[in-house]
Design a protein around this motif. Structure first.
Motif, PDB file in Angstrom:
ATOM      1  N   LEU A  97      33.540  50.222  59.190  1.00  0.00           N
ATOM      2  CA  LEU A  97      33.630  49.108  58.564  1.00  0.00           C
ATOM      3  C   LEU A  97      32.300  49.053  57.604  1.00  0.00           C
ATOM      4  O   LEU A  97      32.695  48.353  56.510  1.00  0.00           O
ATOM      5  CB  LEU A  97      33.382  47.955  59.819  1.00  0.00           C
ATOM      6  N   ASP A 115      33.416  38.372  60.633  1.00  0.00           N
ATOM      7  CA  ASP A 115      34.927  37.986  60.450  1.00  0.00           C
ATOM      8  C   ASP A 115      35.894  38.951  60.886  1.00  0.00           C
ATOM      9  O   ASP A 115      37.088  38.727  61.451  1.00  0.00           O
ATOM     10  CB  ASP A 115      35.085  37.900  58.981  1.00  0.00           C
ATOM     11  N   MET A 116      35.281  40.254  60.821  1.00  0.00           N
ATOM     12  CA  MET A 116      36.401  41.516  61.142  1.00  0.00           C
ATOM     13  C   MET A 116      36.494  41.179  62.578  1.00  0.00           C
ATOM     14  O   MET A 116      37.586  41.591  63.143  1.00  0.00           O
ATOM     15  CB  MET A 116      35.932  42.855  60.497  1.00  0.00           C
ATOM     16  N   ALA A 145      40.871  46.468  58.524  1.00  0.00           N
ATOM     17  CA  ALA A 145      39.538  45.833  58.525  1.00  0.00           C
ATOM     18  C   ALA A 145      38.596  46.428  57.567  1.00  0.00           C
ATOM     19  O   ALA A 145      37.825  45.879  56.845  1.00  0.00           O
ATOM     20  CB  ALA A 145      38.941  45.817  59.861  1.00  0.00           C
ATOM     21  N   ARG A 146      38.594  47.843  57.354  1.00  0.00           N
ATOM     22  CA  ARG A 146      37.739  48.308  56.527  1.00  0.00           C
ATOM     23  C   ARG A 146      37.959  47.928  55.087  1.00  0.00           C
ATOM     24  O   ARG A 146      37.208  47.790  54.362  1.00  0.00           O
ATOM     25  CB  ARG A 146      37.928  49.848  56.641  1.00  0.00           C
ATOM     26  N   LEU A 148      39.468  45.267  54.138  1.00  0.00           N
ATOM     27  CA  LEU A 148      39.200  43.671  54.175  1.00  0.00           C
ATOM     28  C   LEU A 148      37.594  43.586  53.815  1.00  0.00           C
ATOM     29  O   LEU A 148      37.139  42.593  53.228  1.00  0.00           O
ATOM     30  CB  LEU A 148      39.551  42.775  55.396  1.00  0.00           C
ATOM     31  N   MET A 149      36.810  44.604  54.256  1.00  0.00           N
ATOM     32  CA  MET A 149      35.445  44.530  54.004  1.00  0.00           C
ATOM     33  C   MET A 149      35.005  44.423  52.669  1.00  0.00           C
ATOM     34  O   MET A 149      33.853  44.028  52.176  1.00  0.00           O
ATOM     35  CB  MET A 149      34.631  45.685  54.802  1.00  0.00           C
TER      36      MET A 149
END
Length: 241
Positions: A97, A115-116, A145-146, A148-149
């Motif tokens: 992440l 957030d994740m 998720a990665r 979205l980071m």
């Protein structure tokens, strides 16, 4: 938000994409479906800068990106979740992440991690675990998720349902719908036509490197050729928008 115009891509002497033209508007989920070998992954890798096209133009937020390096494209807000997850298996969930947000510095990473972990609680529980030891569904959540980071405006998903159990696929698609509701535009590329068409506003069908059908997803779901090729004659609508 995204305009692809007359895009062609080659692998050596092999012509994979043939003057592909389509668009994605802000706030949409657009699905691009096609059989294995149709050129879907090559199209996404070309859009995200991994492959360079032999002809055509790609505009993201009115900026030509077809010759940009992938990291510059990510900075603009177009982020690609690759086929088969492609995590760093020997790094922990947390380290994967952190790498996703490295372009934006430590302060952003700390905020985005919170957030994740709220969106994907299982990742919070697994954050010290190596990514390669996660289940397939957990790996797919980590891959999303990665991405979205990196603060995507447009999230490009390549076969997110591949190899996953039906209940996990439902969870992944609910996540995609939630992201759209939160303001992220989605380009979803799938062999799983049933799920992809059910959550999209519009869709395109890619065959042998060409767009052969396009329109509203609900209309394509009823199209005879699509039903015969991808859904089967006994298909029944399963998803709710």
């Amino acid at each position: 938000m995204l305009q692809v115009k007359g895009l062609s891509t080659r692998h050596g002497s092999l012509q994979v994409l043939r003057r592909v033209t389509f668009h994605v508007a802000r706030g949409e989920i657009v699905s691009l479906i096609g059989a294995n070998g149709a050129g879907k992954s090559t199209l996404l890798r070309t859009i995200s800068g991994v492959h360079k096209p032999s002809e055509g133009e790609i505009l993201f937020m009115d900026t030509p990106i077809q010759q940009m390096a992938p990291e510059r494209i990510v900075r603009l807000g177009l982020v690609h979740v690759p086929e088969a997850r492609q995590l760093f298996p020997n790094l922990t969930v947390l380290e994967n992440l952190e790498l996703g947000g490295y372009l934006y510095g430590r302060k952003h990473v700390e905020s985005a991690l919170s957030d994740m972990f709220e969106m994907f609680p299982i990742l919070s529980n697994r954050q010290r675990q190596k990514a390669g030891t996660l289940s397939g569904g957990e790996q797919q959540m980590l891959s999303i998720a990665r991405a979205l980071m990196a603060k995507p405006r447009l999230l490009v998903l390549d076969e997110p349902s591949m190899g996953l159990a039906p209940l996990i696929v439902e969870e992944i698609y609910r996540t995609v719908q939630t992201l759209q509701q939160q303001g992220t535009t989605i380009l979803l590329v799938e062999q799983n036509a049933m799920g992809a068409l059910a959550i999209a506003e519009r869709a395109y069908v890619l065959e042998t490197g060409r767009i052969v059908l396009s329109g509203k997803a609900a209309e394509l779901m009823e199209h005879d050729d699509v039903q015969r090729a991808y859904l089967g004659k006994d298909y029944q609508h399963k998803w709710e928008k």
